[in-house]
Motif scaffolding. Structure first.
Motif, PDB file in Angstrom:
ATOM      1  N   THR A 178       0.899  -1.099   0.104  1.00  0.00           N
ATOM      2  CA  THR A 178      -0.025  -0.018  -0.038  1.00  0.00           C
ATOM      3  C   THR A 178       0.915   1.211   0.115  1.00  0.00           C
ATOM      4  N   ILE A 179       0.546   2.188  -0.857  1.00  0.00           N
ATOM      5  CA  ILE A 179       1.169   3.572  -0.947  1.00  0.00           C
ATOM      6  C   ILE A 179       0.286   4.536  -0.405  1.00  0.00           C
ATOM      7  N   TYR A 180       0.655   5.370   0.508  1.00  0.00           N
ATOM      8  CA  TYR A 180       0.013   6.635   1.063  1.00  0.00           C
ATOM      9  C   TYR A 180       0.625   7.638   0.805  1.00  0.00           C
ATOM     10  N   VAL A 181      -0.240   8.761   0.110  1.00  0.00           N
ATOM     11  CA  VAL A 181       0.278  10.067  -0.085  1.00  0.00           C
ATOM     12  C   VAL A 181      -0.515  11.052   0.726  1.00  0.00           C
ATOM     13  N   THR A 182      -0.034  11.857   1.671  1.00  0.00           N
ATOM     14  CA  THR A 182      -0.770  12.846   2.224  1.00  0.00           C
ATOM     15  C   THR A 182      -0.534  14.264   1.899  1.00  0.00           C
ATOM     16  N   GLY A 183      -1.410  15.086   1.702  1.00  0.00           N
ATOM     17  CA  GLY A 183      -1.202  16.508   1.011  1.00  0.00           C
ATOM     18  C   GLY A 183      -2.153  16.794   0.396  1.00  0.00           C
ATOM     19  N   THR A 184      -2.336  18.218   0.053  1.00  0.00           N
ATOM     20  CA  THR A 184      -3.383  18.759  -0.909  1.00  0.00           C
ATOM     21  C   THR A 184      -2.605  19.428  -2.023  1.00  0.00           C
ATOM     22  N   SER A 185      -3.318  19.495  -3.146  1.00  0.00           N
ATOM     23  CA  SER A 185      -3.103  20.359  -4.290  1.00  0.00           C
ATOM     24  C   SER A 185      -2.007  19.481  -4.850  1.00  0.00           C
ATOM     25  N   LEU A 186      -2.021  18.226  -5.157  1.00  0.00           N
ATOM     26  CA  LEU A 186      -0.956  17.401  -5.867  1.00  0.00           C
ATOM     27  C   LEU A 186      -1.307  16.553  -6.567  1.00  0.00           C
ATOM     28  N   THR A 187      -0.551  16.000  -7.659  1.00  0.00           N
ATOM     29  CA  THR A 187      -0.805  14.995  -8.588  1.00  0.00           C
ATOM     30  C   THR A 187       0.449  13.902  -8.404  1.00  0.00           C
ATOM     31  N   PHE A 188       0.250  12.879  -8.964  1.00  0.00           N
ATOM     32  CA  PHE A 188       1.331  11.903  -9.120  1.00  0.00           C
ATOM     33  C   PHE A 188       1.070  10.742 -10.148  1.00  0.00           C
ATOM     34  N   THR A 189       2.395  10.335 -10.539  1.00  0.00           N
ATOM     35  CA  THR A 189       2.476   9.295 -11.710  1.00  0.00           C
ATOM     36  C   THR A 189       3.213   8.266 -10.972  1.00  0.00           C
ATOM     37  N   LEU A 190       2.619   6.874 -10.839  1.00  0.00           N
ATOM     38  CA  LEU A 190       3.175   5.666 -10.388  1.00  0.00           C
ATOM     39  C   LEU A 190       3.714   4.737 -11.465  1.00  0.00           C
ATOM     40  N   THR A 191       4.734   4.374 -11.351  1.00  0.00           N
ATOM     41  CA  THR A 191       5.706   3.636 -12.717  1.00  0.00           C
ATOM     42  C   THR A 191       6.105   2.189 -12.181  1.00  0.00           C
ATOM     43  N   GLN A 217       4.014  15.754  -7.812  1.00  0.00           N
ATOM     44  CA  GLN A 217       4.279  17.252  -7.961  1.00  0.00           C
ATOM     45  C   GLN A 217       3.041  17.930  -7.258  1.00  0.00           C
ATOM     46  N   SER A 218       3.542  18.937  -6.578  1.00  0.00           N
ATOM     47  CA  SER A 218       2.532  19.482  -5.384  1.00  0.00           C
ATOM     48  C   SER A 218       3.070  21.179  -5.264  1.00  0.00           C
ATOM     49  N   SER A 219       1.936  21.850  -4.812  1.00  0.00           N
ATOM     50  CA  SER A 219       2.242  23.238  -4.284  1.00  0.00           C
ATOM     51  C   SER A 219       2.187  23.335  -2.878  1.00  0.00           C
ATOM     52  N   GLN A 220       2.039  22.169  -2.159  1.00  0.00           N
ATOM     53  CA  GLN A 220       2.001  22.162  -0.587  1.00  0.00           C
ATOM     54  C   GLN A 220       2.920  21.187  -0.177  1.00  0.00           C
ATOM     55  N   PRO A 221       3.434  21.009   1.079  1.00  0.00           N
ATOM     56  CA  PRO A 221       4.098  20.056   1.675  1.00  0.00           C
ATOM     57  C   PRO A 221       3.229  18.746   1.671  1.00  0.00           C
ATOM     58  N   TYR A 222       4.029  17.505   1.630  1.00  0.00           N
ATOM     59  CA  TYR A 222       3.261  16.316   1.520  1.00  0.00           C
ATOM     60  C   TYR A 222       4.148  15.319   2.095  1.00  0.00           C
ATOM     61  N   THR A 223       3.516  14.161   2.363  1.00  0.00           N
ATOM     62  CA  THR A 223       4.433  13.028   2.591  1.00  0.00           C
ATOM     63  C   THR A 223       3.909  11.795   1.923  1.00  0.00           C
ATOM     64  N   LEU A 224       5.143  10.821   2.049  1.00  0.00           N
ATOM     65  CA  LEU A 224       4.702   9.549   1.050  1.00  0.00           C
ATOM     66  C   LEU A 224       5.157   8.307   1.914  1.00  0.00           C
ATOM     67  N   LYS A 225       4.568   7.385   1.851  1.00  0.00           N
ATOM     68  CA  LYS A 225       4.784   6.029   2.627  1.00  0.00           C
ATOM     69  C   LYS A 225       4.529   4.930   1.671  1.00  0.00           C
ATOM     70  N   VAL A 226       5.398   3.991   1.857  1.00  0.00           N
ATOM     71  CA  VAL A 226       5.041   2.730   1.289  1.00  0.00           C
ATOM     72  C   VAL A 226       5.271   1.596   2.137  1.00  0.00           C
ATOM     73  N   THR A 227       4.340   0.746   2.171  1.00  0.00           N
ATOM     74  CA  THR A 227       4.280  -0.492   3.172  1.00  0.00           C
ATOM     75  C   THR A 227       3.814  -1.611   2.781  1.00  0.00           C
ATOM     76  N   GLY A 228       4.234  -2.759   3.385  1.00  0.00           N
ATOM     77  CA  GLY A 228       3.665  -4.032   2.821  1.00  0.00           C
ATOM     78  C   GLY A 228       3.876  -5.123   4.007  1.00  0.00           C
TER      79      GLY A 228
END
Length: 927
Positions: free
Chosen positions: A509-522, A566-577
């Motif tokens: 599971t991947i968690y991204v917390t933040g506002t005003s963001l976009t992402f692309t997973l590859t 890509q975000s205009s605000q601070p954000y966090t990323l977490k990858v777990t399993g």
């Protein structure tokens, strides 16, 4: 014992020259190997007993901790099992064991040096009483820590005294029985040794001492060469008395001094440890004995819930997810081993409710009602402090609130506790209510975000109506064998984060917390999925509030993935399993002395020197199933800075890592390696942020404290920066009154000594553990450090006499030919008494396959009856009194060596001393 189980135990026993023990002398055994041998044998016996009672076999499939734990928990529950909890519990014991050589190096009673037999036994008696009380209150961490210290003293007796020179091969029972006298001690005026000029004499004990069976031990002088006339020395380069006639030493720490006596001391120490372990199992019961040793399902559910008037919807969401966890995970390895609930309001918080009973937790959380409040700030951090000190280490804690913290002054203490316990704290913050807001400029929801990031948790902001959708993260993390692959925090910018997924990982599971963001997973094949694709080619994306939860499909590809955010605000990323490939670690520092080693730091590493840490890697098939390629410290926020460490392989998965250039700011540990089972690369990361400090605090808890009595704790503080005035603060989780200097004037590079006093209230229950945090902060506030300690409150024990057993009747009409035993029965009756004692608490059958019953325990004489087939020829019954003393009754109908009426008594405190395993600590018993 099967050959496979024997190999498993041997592998685990040899698995740790790490933390605070450095072997000295070829072929010598250590505190670690001695206690490991005894502990793993007793753990295996306990697991086998549990398996027999459940009707299945105890058959580990391999030698790894995880495989041992899975076999112990039973074959019926599906799911992965991690051995990390077991390994961590063992390391806690060895840490405290090793610290005895640093914190009490010049204390004769702690090592049975200088003929301090009565004082040494006093330490054991007091320590074991604390361990027993802690176990009864389910304070297993406090029990393990005390156990490590006490066991060090017990084992040193056999190395530092002349017990084995006197020809004894069994443990000295009187040493472990405070109701029996220590007899035939050599007095201070009695010479005990002859001179040994070359310090290599095989036996220096005087012949009259040997003939009269006088007990003595070597004198140890680190600061002085003086000793009473004619007395033996401990010996060794650090012992100044060894140059005073009679020269030499009788220590059997090293095999090179005398192999015969060294080996005899080892065997006696192992036997003593086995006795202690059996007693602790009898008192605690099989289940709690294994829980103390970390053998339990690894998941713990801990909720900290705001119960003020506007929280009705939040409480309902928390209740719903708790029910869902209980109902969906029942019967699996993901079923929580413990449930913890801490409510808070204003001005009240607590009490903390702990239970292993899922239905009881359902009832408790159903009782919560939203009442009170009015102004926004609440006692959130006070409730969180209770959770952090009460939950097991490495727990996941979830906080539900819609208000800022009124007790924001606790923030530094909370961070210290999160670092100390390595627990992860996530906040569920619902929209600010219409309650009247009190001005509290120093507190905001940003404080919760800081705390979540510091612990590796999430700070999730949702509306009250969205909260039920956000709680899926609790279901994700309330699971066994949870690992973190990557975690980062970033400011407003575009960044690409690569991470490695290995074949062993499940439920990624991947968690991204933040506002005003976009992402692309590859993925490794170049297939992509954007944040706008709720169900794409790589997984499903669920968005609620400021949280994006990406659940990868089960057929994910192993290899290097990347996510571009890509975000205009601070954000966090977490990858777990989920994976059984994991690691445990501690920052350590080297200490010198007669028996140098590595001690786990209770605070932040020093800024003026390389960072050193001890790393234990746990593979799917034991330590040999992984190869570690890279270990480093990586910054959590801002531009990524990775500083790799130099690795020293200590064997069997233990690695000493030295990082010369420590990153500025907050950092975490990251490691990469190869899983030899699947031949795939894996990546793992710690979650708790750490940073360095030029301030150092040292303190050690020597003993327990009685309710209503004042306890004095010496501590010392040093800084490597410019001296000056440093503010001292201290807090404890029981709110007991304390006194300490509010400031210390420090000179650079020199320790300043101080004393803290704490007084538990007179009505404090025996077995209560107190978590104490001491902090020193520079006048500028730029630099600080802390020490976290545990103190046990224990009633004074006056009953040391175990219950007595009298076999009154044995009727055994059994055939001489055992092969004809089937149709025949035999029976035994026995009476148990605890005259002038605290009363009998429990009676249980510990050996025998028959039917056992007894009368009420409240009676002055408890009558017991046992009947069995003549094919089951031995019975053993144990009685435990309310002070923790154990009396045992054994009888055999085997004609060749039957035992008539037999009374065997062993004090319960004896039991609690022995839950140790192999791991890492300095130990001056180089056995």
């Amino acid at each position: 014992m099967t050959s496979l189980l024997g190999a498993a135990l041997l592998t685990l026993t040899l698995m740790s020259p790490a933390l605070a023990f450095v072997p000295i002398g070829g072929g010598a055994s250590s505190h670690v190997s001695i206690t490991g041998t005894a502990l793993l044998q007793k753990v295996a016996e306990t697991c086998r007993a549990v398996a027999d009672a459940a009707g299945h076999e105890f058959e580990p499939t391999g030698s790894s901790p995880g495989e041992l734990v899975q076999a112990c928990l039973g074959p019926t529950a599906p799911g992965d099992v991690s051995g990390a909890k077991f390994h961590s519990a063992l390391q806690e014991i060895y840490t405290q064991n090793g610290l005895v050589d640093r914190d009490f190096v010049n204390s004769p009673p702690h090592h049975f040096n200088s003929e301090a037999f009565l004082e040494g036994r006093g330490l054991i008696t007091e320590g074991v009483a604390a361990i027993k009380a802690n176990i009864q209150k389910e304070n297993f961490k406090a029990a393990r820590e005390t156990l490590g210290r006490v066991l060090h003293t017990v084992q040193d007796f056999y190395s530092h005294s002349n017990w084995v020179e006197l020809g004894y091969t069994e443990p000295y029972v009187n040493l472990l029985r405070p109701d029996l006298p220590l007899e035939n001690l050599a007095d201070v005026n009695t010479p005990t040794c002859r001179d040994c000029a070359n310090r290599k004499c095989p036996n220096q004990i005087l012949s009259n001492i040997l003939n009269e069976k006088k007990l003595t031990s070597g004198y140890m002088g680190i600061l002085s060469s003086q000793k009473p006339k004619g007395k033996c020395s401990h010996g060794g380069e650090s012992d100044l008395t060894s140059t005073t006639v009679p020269r030499g030493g009788i220590s059997k720490d090293e095999r090179s001094s005398n192999k015969e006596f060294h080996d005899a001391a080892v065997n006696a120490a192992v036997a003593a440890s086995l006795q202690l372990l059996e007693d602790i199992r009898l008192v605690a019961g099989n289940h709690d004995f294994l829980r103390m040793m970390g053998i339990d399902r690894s998941s713990v559910v801990c909720f900290v819930i705001d119960t003020t008037g506007s929280m009705s919807d939040d409480i309902e969401a928390a209740r719903s997810v708790m029910y869902k966890i209980i109902d969906s995970k029942k019967g699996t390895q993901d079923e929580p081993s413990e449930y913890i609930l801490v409510p808070f309001n204003d001005p009240e918080f607590g009490p903390m409710i702990r239970t292993t009973d899922a239905e009881k937790m359902k009832r408790e959380i159903s009782k919560l009602k939203a009442t009170g409040g009015g102004d926004i700030p609440e006692m959130c951090l006070s409730g969180l402090q209770l959770a952090l000190t009460g939950a097991p280490s490495s727990s996941n804690i979830y906080v539900f609130t819609d208000a800022i913290a009124k007790d924001i002054a606790l923030k530094d203490t909370i961070i210290a506790l999160m670092r100390s316990t390595k627990s992860t704290v996530s906040f569920f913050m619902t929209g600010r209510s219409g309650r009247r807001r009190r001005s509290l400029a120093s507190s905001s929801f940003e404080d919760y975000k800081d705390l979540a990031l510091a612990s590796g948790g999430q700070a999730i902001e949702v509306s009250k109506s969205q909260l039920p959708q956000a709680t899926d993260i609790i279901l994700d993390t309330s699971t066994s064998a949870l690992v973190t692959v990557l975690q980062r925090a970033a400011v407003a910018e575009q960044e690409t984060f690569p991470f490695v997924l290995d074949e062993s990982l499940k439920n990624i599971t991947i968690y991204v917390t933040g506002t005003s963001l976009t992402f692309t997973l590859t993925n490794p094949a170049g297939v992509t999925q954007t944040d706008t694709e709720a169900s794409g080619k790589l997984g499903t994306i669920h968005t609620v509030g400021n949280l994006r939860r990406i659940r990868l499909y089960a057929d994910k590809q192993s290899g290097t993935w990347q996510i571009n955010i890509q975000s205009s605000q601070p954000y966090t990323l977490k990858v777990t399993g989920q994976s059984t490939i994991t690691f445990i670690y501690d920052f350590v520092e080297k200490f010198t002395g007669p028996h140098s080693g590595y001690a786990v730091l209770s605070g932040r590493p020093r800024a003026d020197q390389p960072a050193t840490l001890m790393l234990s890697v746990i593979g799917r098939k034991g330590p040999t199933s992984t190869t570690i390629e890279e270990v480093g410290l990586v910054t959590m926020s801002g531009p990524e800075v990775v500083t790799n460490g130099t690795m020293t392989d200590m064997g069997n998965g233990e690695i000493l890592v030295t990082v010369d250039a420590v990153p500025d700011g907050e950092f975490v540990l990251i490691l990469k390696g190869m899983d030899t089972v699947s031949n795939s690369t894996f990546q793992r990361q710690s979650t708790t942020q750490m940073s360095v400090s030029k301030v150092n605090i040292q303190a050690a808890v020597e003993n327990s404290v009685e309710p209503g009595k004042t306890f004095k704790l010496p501590f010392k503080v040093m800084t490597q920066s410019e001296g000056g005035t440093y503010t001292i603060s201290a807090r404890n989780d029981r709110d007991f009154p304390m006194s300490y200097p509010e400031a210390l004037t420090l000179l650079s590079g020199e320790y300043a000594n101080a004393t803290l006093t704490i007084t538990p209230t007179a009505d404090t229950e025996s077995g209560t553990d107190v978590t104490l945090t001491i902090e020193a902060k520079s006048s500028s506030g730029i630099d600080s450090n802390y020490a976290v300690l545990r103190l046990s409150v224990v009633n004074k024990i006056t009953d040391f006499i175990p219950p007595k057993c009298e076999v009154t009747t044995v009727v055994a009409n059994c055939p001489r030919d055992v092969s004809e035993c089937g149709p025949f029965q035999w029976e035994l009756s026995a009476n148990f008494t605890d005259e002038n004692g605290t009363g009998i608490q429990s009676i249980s059958l510990i050996q025998g396959n028959g039917n056992f019953s007894h009368t009420t325990l409240n009676a002055s004489v408890v009558q017991s009856h046992y009947s069995a087939s003549c094919c089951s020829q031995i019975v053993e019954i144990a009685a435990v009194d309310k002070a923790g003393n154990v009396g045992k009754c054994y009888h055999s109908i085997v004609r060749s060596h039957s035992f008539p009426t037999t009374t065997l008594s062993l004090p319960l405190w004896l039991c609690l001393l022995a839950s140790i395993f192999v791991g890492s600590t300095a130990f001056d018993f180089q056995i």
